[in-house]
Design a protein around this motif. Structure first.
Motif, mmCIF file in Angstrom:
data_model
loop_
_atom_site.group_PDB
_atom_site.id
_atom_site.type_symbol
_atom_site.label_atom_id
_atom_site.label_comp_id
_atom_site.label_asym_id
_atom_site.label_seq_id
_atom_site.Cartn_x
_atom_site.Cartn_y
_atom_site.Cartn_z
ATOM 1 N N MET A 1 0.811 -1.184 0.000
ATOM 2 C CA MET A 1 0.000 0.000 0.000
ATOM 3 C C MET A 1 0.863 1.259 0.000
ATOM 4 O O MET A 1 0.546 2.227 -0.655
ATOM 5 C CB MET A 1 -0.916 -0.033 1.219
ATOM 6 N N PHE A 2 1.935 1.229 0.752
ATOM 7 C CA PHE A 2 2.802 2.402 0.853
ATOM 8 C C PHE A 2 4.130 2.142 0.182
ATOM 9 O O PHE A 2 4.608 1.020 0.144
ATOM 10 C CB PHE A 2 3.094 2.740 2.329
ATOM 11 N N ASP A 3 4.726 3.198 -0.314
ATOM 12 C CA ASP A 3 6.093 3.129 -0.805
ATOM 13 C C ASP A 3 6.982 3.122 0.431
ATOM 14 O O ASP A 3 6.979 4.071 1.201
ATOM 15 C CB ASP A 3 6.385 4.346 -1.689
ATOM 16 N N THR A 4 7.731 2.043 0.642
ATOM 17 C CA THR A 4 8.508 1.901 1.873
ATOM 18 C C THR A 4 9.774 2.735 1.875
ATOM 19 O O THR A 4 10.400 2.900 2.908
ATOM 20 C CB THR A 4 8.876 0.432 2.140
ATOM 21 N N ASN A 5 10.186 3.277 0.739
ATOM 22 C CA ASN A 5 11.423 4.042 0.678
ATOM 23 C C ASN A 5 11.431 5.217 1.656
ATOM 24 O O ASN A 5 12.420 5.402 2.360
ATOM 25 C CB ASN A 5 11.708 4.498 -0.753
ATOM 26 N N PRO A 6 10.394 6.036 1.746
ATOM 27 C CA PRO A 6 10.426 7.125 2.734
ATOM 28 C C PRO A 6 10.566 6.600 4.169
ATOM 29 O O PRO A 6 11.238 7.211 4.985
ATOM 30 C CB PRO A 6 9.085 7.835 2.547
ATOM 31 N N PHE A 7 9.932 5.461 4.447
ATOM 32 C CA PHE A 7 10.055 4.889 5.785
ATOM 33 C C PHE A 7 11.483 4.421 6.042
ATOM 34 O O PHE A 7 12.014 4.604 7.130
ATOM 35 C CB PHE A 7 9.092 3.715 5.969
ATOM 36 N N THR A 8 12.087 3.821 5.041
ATOM 37 C CA THR A 8 13.467 3.354 5.171
ATOM 38 C C THR A 8 14.394 4.537 5.420
ATOM 39 O O THR A 8 15.249 4.489 6.310
ATOM 40 C CB THR A 8 13.906 2.598 3.900
ATOM 41 N N ASP A 9 14.214 5.600 4.642
ATOM 42 C CA ASP A 9 15.058 6.785 4.811
ATOM 43 C C ASP A 9 14.875 7.409 6.183
ATOM 44 O O ASP A 9 15.848 7.763 6.853
ATOM 45 C CB ASP A 9 14.737 7.836 3.739
ATOM 46 N N LEU A 10 13.631 7.535 6.611
ATOM 47 C CA LEU A 10 13.365 8.136 7.923
ATOM 48 C C LEU A 10 13.900 7.244 9.042
ATOM 49 O O LEU A 10 14.503 7.738 10.005
ATOM 50 C CB LEU A 10 11.868 8.386 8.101
ATOM 51 N N ALA A 11 13.708 5.948 8.922
ATOM 52 C CA ALA A 11 14.222 5.021 9.938
ATOM 53 C C ALA A 11 15.739 5.104 10.019
ATOM 54 O O ALA A 11 16.317 5.085 11.112
ATOM 55 C CB ALA A 11 13.779 3.589 9.612
ATOM 56 N N LYS A 12 16.383 5.224 8.872
ATOM 57 C CA LYS A 12 17.845 5.335 8.844
ATOM 58 C C LYS A 12 18.295 6.613 9.543
ATOM 59 O O LYS A 12 19.225 6.614 10.344
ATOM 60 C CB LYS A 12 18.339 5.312 7.397
ATOM 61 N N ARG A 13 17.594 7.722 9.244
ATOM 62 C CA ARG A 13 17.961 8.997 9.882
ATOM 63 C C ARG A 13 17.732 8.948 11.401
ATOM 64 O O ARG A 13 18.520 9.487 12.166
ATOM 65 C CB ARG A 13 17.179 10.153 9.256
ATOM 66 N N LEU A 14 16.656 8.300 11.813
ATOM 67 C CA LEU A 14 16.409 8.162 13.252
ATOM 68 C C LEU A 14 17.513 7.332 13.913
ATOM 69 O O LEU A 14 17.997 7.679 14.991
ATOM 70 C CB LEU A 14 15.044 7.512 13.500
ATOM 71 N N ALA A 15 17.896 6.243 13.265
ATOM 72 C CA ALA A 15 18.944 5.381 13.817
ATOM 73 C C ALA A 15 20.276 6.116 13.894
ATOM 74 O O ALA A 15 21.075 5.879 14.802
ATOM 75 C CB ALA A 15 19.073 4.110 12.981
ATOM 76 N N GLU A 16 20.527 7.036 12.956
ATOM 77 C CA GLU A 16 21.775 7.796 12.966
ATOM 78 C C GLU A 16 21.844 8.777 14.134
ATOM 79 O O GLU A 16 22.929 9.220 14.514
ATOM 80 C CB GLU A 16 21.940 8.546 11.642
ATOM 81 N N THR A 17 20.697 9.127 14.710
ATOM 82 C CA THR A 17 20.692 10.068 15.832
ATOM 83 C C THR A 17 20.999 9.395 17.166
ATOM 84 O O THR A 17 21.178 10.079 18.165
ATOM 85 C CB THR A 17 19.325 10.778 15.955
ATOM 86 N N VAL A 18 21.087 8.074 17.159
ATOM 87 C CA VAL A 18 21.361 7.334 18.386
ATOM 88 C C VAL A 18 22.796 7.611 18.828
ATOM 89 O O VAL A 18 23.703 7.687 18.000
ATOM 90 C CB VAL A 18 21.141 5.817 18.134
ATOM 91 N N PRO A 19 23.003 7.773 20.127
ATOM 92 C CA PRO A 19 24.364 8.031 20.625
ATOM 93 C C PRO A 19 25.356 6.947 20.192
ATOM 94 O O PRO A 19 24.982 5.808 19.930
ATOM 95 C CB PRO A 19 24.202 8.021 22.154
ATOM 96 N N ALA A 20 26.617 7.325 20.125
ATOM 97 C CA ALA A 20 27.683 6.423 19.651
ATOM 98 C C ALA A 20 27.745 5.111 20.430
ATOM 99 O O ALA A 20 28.088 4.073 19.881
ATOM 100 C CB ALA A 20 29.027 7.135 19.709
ATOM 101 N N ASP A 21 27.382 5.147 21.715
ATOM 102 C CA ASP A 21 27.422 3.932 22.534
ATOM 103 C C ASP A 21 26.479 2.852 22.005
ATOM 104 O O ASP A 21 26.688 1.671 22.239
ATOM 105 C CB ASP A 21 27.029 4.252 23.978
ATOM 106 N N PHE A 22 25.449 3.244 21.301
ATOM 107 C CA PHE A 22 24.445 2.303 20.814
ATOM 108 C C PHE A 22 24.567 2.019 19.315
ATOM 109 O O PHE A 22 23.672 1.424 18.725
ATOM 110 C CB PHE A 22 23.032 2.837 21.114
ATOM 111 N N GLN A 23 25.667 2.414 18.694
ATOM 112 C CA GLN A 23 25.828 2.228 17.255
ATOM 113 C C GLN A 23 25.829 0.746 16.858
ATOM 114 O O GLN A 23 25.472 0.418 15.738
ATOM 115 C CB GLN A 23 27.097 2.917 16.750
ATOM 116 N N LEU A 24 26.203 -0.134 17.781
ATOM 117 C CA LEU A 24 26.174 -1.564 17.467
ATOM 118 C C LEU A 24 24.745 -2.041 17.234
ATOM 119 O O LEU A 24 24.514 -3.010 16.519
ATOM 120 C CB LEU A 24 26.814 -2.373 18.604
ATOM 121 N N LEU A 25 23.805 -1.350 17.830
ATOM 122 C CA LEU A 25 22.396 -1.720 17.685
ATOM 123 C C LEU A 25 21.721 -1.005 16.511
ATOM 124 O O LEU A 25 20.520 -1.146 16.301
ATOM 125 C CB LEU A 25 21.635 -1.369 18.972
ATOM 126 N N ARG A 26 22.475 -0.251 15.775
ATOM 127 C CA ARG A 26 21.906 0.608 14.735
ATOM 128 C C ARG A 26 21.037 -0.160 13.729
ATOM 129 O O ARG A 26 19.941 0.272 13.384
ATOM 130 C CB ARG A 26 23.029 1.333 14.006
#
Length: 86
Positions: free
Chosen positions: A1-26
């Motif tokens: 129903m939805f184009d998942t690309n915007p969700f993928t991009d937004l999810a990626k940007r959200l994950a990039e905001t996570v502090p460096a200590d949690f980058q393994l969980l990115r």
């Protein structure tokens, strides 16, 4: 129903905001953010731009047909003999 690309991009940007200590969980965070975004947007009953444009075109055609039918009915009513007066 939805184009998942915007969700993928937004999810990626959200994950990039996570502090460096949690980058393994990115990667996990990205997948979880994407699933969460898709679930919430799906609940909103949104339609894509393409679906919207298709329905808009259908409505425009329907309005044109209705106007043509109204004109035709008016012309036919004019052709009817006047009802007798009592």
């Amino acid at each position: 129903m939805f184009d998942t690309n915007p969700f993928t991009d937004l999810a990626k940007r959200l994950a990039e905001t996570v502090p460096a200590d949690f980058q393994l969980l990115r990667g996990d965070l990205e997948r979880n953010f994407q699933a969460l975004l898709q679930a919430h947007f799906a609940k909103m009953n949104l339609v894509s731009r393409e679906e919207f444009e298709v329905q808009r075109a259908v409505l425009a055609r329907t309005r044109e047909q209705l106007a043509a039918l109204e004109t035709r009915v008016a012309a036919l009513e004019q052709q009817l003999p006047s009802p007798p007066t009592i």
